[in-house]
Motif scaffolding. Structure first.
Motif, PDB file in Angstrom:
ATOM      1  N   VAL A 123     -24.107  23.649  62.560  1.00  0.00           N
ATOM      2  CA  VAL A 123     -23.097  23.973  63.585  1.00  0.00           C
ATOM      3  C   VAL A 123     -21.748  24.367  62.959  1.00  0.00           C
ATOM      4  O   VAL A 123     -21.179  25.391  63.325  1.00  0.00           O
ATOM      5  CB  VAL A 123     -22.933  22.831  64.611  1.00  0.00           C
ATOM      6  N   PRO A 124     -21.228  23.615  61.988  1.00  0.00           N
ATOM      7  CA  PRO A 124     -19.905  23.988  61.471  1.00  0.00           C
ATOM      8  C   PRO A 124     -19.906  25.219  60.571  1.00  0.00           C
ATOM      9  O   PRO A 124     -18.839  25.706  60.223  1.00  0.00           O
ATOM     10  CB  PRO A 124     -19.470  22.759  60.660  1.00  0.00           C
ATOM     11  N   LYS A 127     -21.962  30.937  63.259  1.00  0.00           N
ATOM     12  CA  LYS A 127     -21.284  31.423  64.444  1.00  0.00           C
ATOM     13  C   LYS A 127     -21.979  30.853  65.683  1.00  0.00           C
ATOM     14  O   LYS A 127     -21.334  30.522  66.685  1.00  0.00           O
ATOM     15  CB  LYS A 127     -21.352  32.959  64.435  1.00  0.00           C
ATOM     16  N   HIS A 128     -23.281  30.729  65.600  1.00  0.00           N
ATOM     17  CA  HIS A 128     -24.062  30.084  66.651  1.00  0.00           C
ATOM     18  C   HIS A 128     -25.435  29.770  66.080  1.00  0.00           C
ATOM     19  O   HIS A 128     -25.820  30.330  65.046  1.00  0.00           O
ATOM     20  CB  HIS A 128     -24.195  31.010  67.870  1.00  0.00           C
ATOM     21  N   ILE A 148     -25.079  38.590  67.988  1.00  0.00           N
ATOM     22  CA  ILE A 148     -23.936  37.722  67.680  1.00  0.00           C
ATOM     23  C   ILE A 148     -23.540  37.855  66.217  1.00  0.00           C
ATOM     24  O   ILE A 148     -22.352  37.926  65.881  1.00  0.00           O
ATOM     25  CB  ILE A 148     -24.241  36.256  68.059  1.00  0.00           C
ATOM     26  N   LEU A 180     -24.606  37.850  77.252  1.00  0.00           N
ATOM     27  CA  LEU A 180     -24.110  36.506  76.975  1.00  0.00           C
ATOM     28  C   LEU A 180     -22.754  36.328  77.662  1.00  0.00           C
ATOM     29  O   LEU A 180     -21.754  36.861  77.190  1.00  0.00           O
ATOM     30  CB  LEU A 180     -23.969  36.299  75.457  1.00  0.00           C
ATOM     31  N   GLY A 182     -20.678  33.992  77.752  1.00  0.00           N
ATOM     32  CA  GLY A 182     -19.618  33.321  76.987  1.00  0.00           C
ATOM     33  C   GLY A 182     -19.248  34.052  75.713  1.00  0.00           C
ATOM     34  O   GLY A 182     -18.524  33.518  74.877  1.00  0.00           O
ATOM     35  N   TYR A 183     -19.752  35.288  75.546  1.00  0.00           N
ATOM     36  CA  TYR A 183     -19.495  36.017  74.303  1.00  0.00           C
ATOM     37  C   TYR A 183     -19.189  37.475  74.611  1.00  0.00           C
ATOM     38  O   TYR A 183     -20.094  38.274  74.824  1.00  0.00           O
ATOM     39  CB  TYR A 183     -20.710  35.915  73.379  1.00  0.00           C
TER      40      TYR A 183
ATOM     41  N   MET B  17     -22.168  18.473  71.756  1.00  0.00           N
ATOM     42  CA  MET B  17     -22.040  18.298  70.304  1.00  0.00           C
ATOM     43  C   MET B  17     -21.232  19.447  69.693  1.00  0.00           C
ATOM     44  O   MET B  17     -20.390  19.226  68.827  1.00  0.00           O
ATOM     45  CB  MET B  17     -23.438  18.222  69.684  1.00  0.00           C
ATOM     46  N   ARG B  18     -21.457  20.667  70.141  1.00  0.00           N
ATOM     47  CA  ARG B  18     -20.709  21.810  69.596  1.00  0.00           C
ATOM     48  C   ARG B  18     -19.210  21.653  69.871  1.00  0.00           C
ATOM     49  O   ARG B  18     -18.377  21.928  69.006  1.00  0.00           O
ATOM     50  CB  ARG B  18     -21.197  23.122  70.217  1.00  0.00           C
ATOM     51  N   SER B  21     -17.883  18.599  67.868  1.00  0.00           N
ATOM     52  CA  SER B  21     -17.874  18.933  66.442  1.00  0.00           C
ATOM     53  C   SER B  21     -16.681  19.837  66.111  1.00  0.00           C
ATOM     54  O   SER B  21     -16.023  19.665  65.074  1.00  0.00           O
ATOM     55  CB  SER B  21     -19.191  19.632  66.076  1.00  0.00           C
ATOM     56  N   ARG B  25     -13.858  18.811  63.420  1.00  0.00           N
ATOM     57  CA  ARG B  25     -13.658  19.516  62.137  1.00  0.00           C
ATOM     58  C   ARG B  25     -12.341  20.260  62.075  1.00  0.00           C
ATOM     59  O   ARG B  25     -11.846  20.554  60.983  1.00  0.00           O
ATOM     60  CB  ARG B  25     -14.841  20.420  61.824  1.00  0.00           C
ATOM     61  N   LEU B  67     -16.817  29.456  70.859  1.00  0.00           N
ATOM     62  CA  LEU B  67     -18.154  28.882  71.039  1.00  0.00           C
ATOM     63  C   LEU B  67     -18.902  29.711  72.081  1.00  0.00           C
ATOM     64  O   LEU B  67     -18.380  29.987  73.160  1.00  0.00           O
ATOM     65  CB  LEU B  67     -18.060  27.415  71.476  1.00  0.00           C
ATOM     66  N   ILE B  68     -20.112  30.098  71.737  1.00  0.00           N
ATOM     67  CA  ILE B  68     -20.875  31.024  72.573  1.00  0.00           C
ATOM     68  C   ILE B  68     -21.147  30.402  73.953  1.00  0.00           C
ATOM     69  O   ILE B  68     -21.159  31.098  74.962  1.00  0.00           O
ATOM     70  CB  ILE B  68     -22.208  31.400  71.882  1.00  0.00           C
ATOM     71  N   ASN B  69     -21.355  29.095  73.994  1.00  0.00           N
ATOM     72  CA  ASN B  69     -21.712  28.445  75.262  1.00  0.00           C
ATOM     73  C   ASN B  69     -20.500  28.109  76.134  1.00  0.00           C
ATOM     74  O   ASN B  69     -20.658  27.602  77.238  1.00  0.00           O
ATOM     75  CB  ASN B  69     -22.510  27.155  75.010  1.00  0.00           C
ATOM     76  N   VAL B  70     -19.308  28.362  75.619  1.00  0.00           N
ATOM     77  CA  VAL B  70     -18.112  28.086  76.410  1.00  0.00           C
ATOM     78  C   VAL B  70     -17.782  29.310  77.266  1.00  0.00           C
ATOM     79  O   VAL B  70     -17.668  30.421  76.767  1.00  0.00           O
ATOM     80  CB  VAL B  70     -16.916  27.713  75.504  1.00  0.00           C
TER      81      VAL B  70
END
Lengths: 591, 170
Positions: A123-124, A127-128, A148, A180, A182-183, B17-18, B21, B25, B67-70
């Motif tokens: 995750v960190p 990008k996804h 993406i 998407l 959110g993107y 979690m995303r 996290s 961080r 974040l893609i899901n936001v």
């Protein structure tokens, strides 16, 4: 009624649909099903010897070609070994798709054999990422992954697929167009901000264009050159933007930052306007932030809104694709010029030229003394005409390569800039050569870096990937040694590798490569030419270099760019010595 | 400085979690976080109270947008939003002090939701200051345990994220 195929077949079909021609990876338990339909696939899979090598190779492939790099690994250790590579791609905004196997769905969460939470771990540094729990989602997920990775601010993504999902049969459907919610990356800049930027540019007396890796990613090199020539504003090219403007171009000031040249560093410090394009005010560029370019107004354009104002307040923030931003800026400026407006940077240009002639990069190569790595790298640059692709590891050799190679075009300088991952060079050069087989690929490596990933020599020998690897062997972790010399009162701790272990020539030969050694300056040209003559396997050259050579100029960490240390070359008058003084000639005056 | 941020996210596994996290961080300190479903089934809403001593909130919202899901991020200004929190608090209450706790609960419009021979559990909701005041008042009786939902908030009137925008987002 669509035909039933396996998840693994769907994966291959989806990758082919994205135009994937090459991928780098290693099979293992959980990803096994994907390697079966790979046999029939049109995709050429390069069998790496370590997953980190596969990840760096995908990065090198992407940086050299601009296409998405692909790597594949199994679950557990396979996935964790990719992490360093993904982190490097993330820091440098390199488009990479990693596909990993996962334990079967019924084992997830049970600490099964070779189970790690690949999506959680990455995750960190991505990008996804996705954990695909239904074979019917594979094609769509791969389409989203490529979208993406390659759009907006590029970056790595990871697709984790459980083994039983790869094995399951299901009625296949092609992916539908990616949508998407959110993107939605914004690429077109705001007109009002562009006008405001043009106004500041015309008003400025000491402007500098601060070009970053976003220029390369956006394919904006030629557009940048047009802007520089139109306005007469000089350009610094950061570590990630070397080659964005040719080093021989009179408007190119070269690399700023911790080991940048005096003129690039000082031009930013003294500027009254920074035109920051596709860059992120990284600490290696700015030095001590409150002391960075204190008199400058800032135009900051980047495709990632989160970078604008993150480290330095922007007077004119512009969100957009670097190429579009520059094109709009050019139109706005041309409109102003049409109305009779002009920018006047004559005094500033004279100042820059004076600095350039007084403070070039310098080193001294004694005729009968130890090899200086700067000399070796200069010779590689001159002999290849700066027309190759140059890949580096991380450390002193990386900085010297960035300083002394005269880059001629974008995507010819490949390194791990943000993460600074030692061991990047060998596998990334493999990826670059696979992507651009007609280009001469040189890996400028250090002895420390080389030993971290040299197993990929086997891959390259078997696959006949003829990369030239020049090890600037100074028998030390050179950059760490330099810091211990300068900042730890010469108390050297755990930095000495020694010259002879391993024997790099024998090691190269054991891997089926050509191994060469070079110890004196008069052999350098011949050994480079010899390496250039080999085109059926990799060549490793052990350049035995002076271990005491330090990398200058230097802005010590946490200090101001005003306190740039030029180094010993500027402390004595070398004309009185018998030694040859090698220096970069200042570029010709802009005619 | 504390900010209340409302985040609309796709209702998918791992999204919490995303978000958490990202906060950890980037060094953003989460004061409270509440998450639940919304009137649109595919969308969840998080209310995060974030403590930022030395950064503008914009840094956080821009990172969240990456974040893609936001789907959407808005700040809820204290003056233009309704902020509520709910607390369950169990305090010592012997028969001789029980009525005092009951009286306090009445003043605060708290509900008594459980009573035993030596304890009383109250449910109190309202603005965070009211919750804190009640907690202070009953402390002398002895708090056995307590739990808070974390803040939730909505913009007042026209402010906020309306259903139409919300549906358009997915």
């Amino acid at each position: 009624m669509s035909k039933e195929i396996t998840g693994a077949q769907a994966l291959m079909r989806a990758l082919e649909a994205q135009g994937v021609q090459h991928m780098f990876g290693i099979p293992g338990g959980a990803i096994l099903p994907a390697y079966d339909p790979l046999i029939e696939s049109s995709i050429h899979h390069v069998l790496a010897r370590h997953e980190q090598g596969a990840a760096h190779a995908a990065d090198g492939y992407a940086q050299a070609s601009g296409k998405v790099g692909v790597c594949m690994a199994t679950s557990g250790p396979g996935a964790t070994n990719l992490v360093t590579g993904l982190a490097s791609s993330y820091m440098d905004s390199v488009p990479v798709v990693a596909v990993t196997g996962q334990v079967p769905r019924w084992l997830i969460g049970s600490d099964g054999f070779q189970e790690t939470d690949a999506t959680g771990i990455t995750v960190p540094v991505t990008k996804h990422n996705w954990l695909v729990m239904d074979p019917g989602d594979i094609a769509q997920t791969i389409a989203e992954a490529f979208h993406i990775a390659s759009t907006g601010r590029p970056g790595p993504v990871l697709v984790d697929i459980p083994k039983d999902v790869l094995q399951a049969k299901f009625p296949y459907h092609d992916a539908s167009p990616v949508d998407l919610p959110g993107y939605q990356p914004k690429t077109k800049p705001n007109v009002r901000q562009i006008k405001e930027a043009a106004r500041l540019i015309l008003e400025a007396e000491r402007p500098v264009i601060y070009a970053g890796g976003g220029i390369i990613a956006a394919g904006a090199g030629p557009t940048l050159q047009k802007l520089a020539e139109l306005t007469g504003i000089h350009v610094v090219t950061t570590l990630m933007a070397r080659g964005a403007l040719p080093d021989d171009h009179p408007m190119c000031l070269g690399m700023p930052g911790m080991h940048g040249n005096y003129t690039a560093v000082t031009s930013m410090q003294r500027a009254d306007l920074l035109i920051a394009l596709g860059t992120r005010f990284d600490d290696r560029v700015t030095g001590k932030l409150p002391a960075f370019a204190t008199q400058a107004k800032v135009i900051h354009a980047d495709i990632d809104p989160a970078e604008i104002g993150k480290n330095r307040r922007a007077d004119v923030p512009i969100v957009g694709d670097a190429r579009l931003v520059i094109e709009e800026l050019i139109s706005a400026l041309q409109a102003e010029f049409g109305k009779g407006a002009t920018g006047d940077y004559g005094a500033w240009t004279r100042q820059l030229d004076e600095w350039r002639s007084r403070f070039p990069y310098r080193f001294t190569q004694p005729d009968d003394g130890m090899l200086k790595p700067q000399f070796v790298i200069s010779r590689i640059s001159d002999i290849t005409g700066g027309n190759g692709i140059y890949v580096a590891g991380v450390g002193q050799h990386q900085m010297w390569a960035s300083q002394f190679i005269r880059f001629q075009r974008p995507r010819t300088w490949i390194n791990s800039g943000g993460l600074g991952a030692m061991g990047f060079g060998v596998p990334a050069s493999m990826g670059a050569k696979v992507a651009m087989p007609d280009d001469e690929v040189w890996c400028i490596d250090g002895d420390g870096c080389f030993q971290m990933t040299c197993q990929e020599l086997a891959t390259m020998a078997v696959e006949k990937i003829p990369v030239k690897i020049g090890i600037m062997n100074n028998a030390h972790l050179g950059m760490v040694r330099q810091w211990q010399e300068l900042f730890y009162t010469e108390r050297y701790s755990q930095v000495e590798f020694g010259w002879d272990i391993p024997d790099y020539v024998k090691l190269a030969e054991a891997y089926g490569c050509v191994g060469l050694r070079c110890e004196s300056p008069d052999e350098v040209d011949a050994v480079i030419e010899k390496a250039r003559g080999v085109d059926d396997r990799p060549v490793v050259i052990d350049f035995r270099c002076d271990p005491r050579e330090n990398c200058y100029p230097m802005v010590a960490a946490g200090t101001s760019n005003d306190d740039i240390i030029l180094g010993p070359e500027f402390e004595t008058d070398h004309e009185t010595h018998g030694d040859t003084l090698y220096s970069q000639d200042p570029p010709e005056e802009d005619s | 400085m504390k900010h209340t941020v409302s985040i609309l996210v796709e209702n998918k596994p791992g999204v919490l979690m995303r978000v958490s996290s990202l906060f950890s961080r980037r060094g953003y300190n989460i004061h409270s976080l509440a998450v639940g479903t919304t009137e649109v089934p595919d969308v969840s809403r998080m209310t995060v109270v974030v403590d930022l001593p030395d950064k503008p909130l914009e840094h956080v919202t821009k990172q969240l947008h990456k974040l893609i899901n936001v789907l959407k991020v808005i700040e809820l200004e204290p003056t233009a939003s309704v902020v509520r929190e709910l607390m369950l608090i169990k305090v010592h209450a012997e028969p001789q002090t029980r009525s005092q706790v009951f009286e306090l609960a009445e003043v605060f419009r708290a509900n008594i939701v459980d009573v035993t021979t030596d304890s009383v559990t109250a449910e109190v909701s309202g603005p965070p200051e009211k919750i804190a005041a009640f907690e202070d008042l009953v402390r002398s009786y002895g708090i056995i345990e307590l739990v808070k939902t974390g803040r939730i908030a909505l913009g007042r009137g026209e402010r906020g994220i309306k259903d139409r925008q919300l549906r358009a987002a997915v």
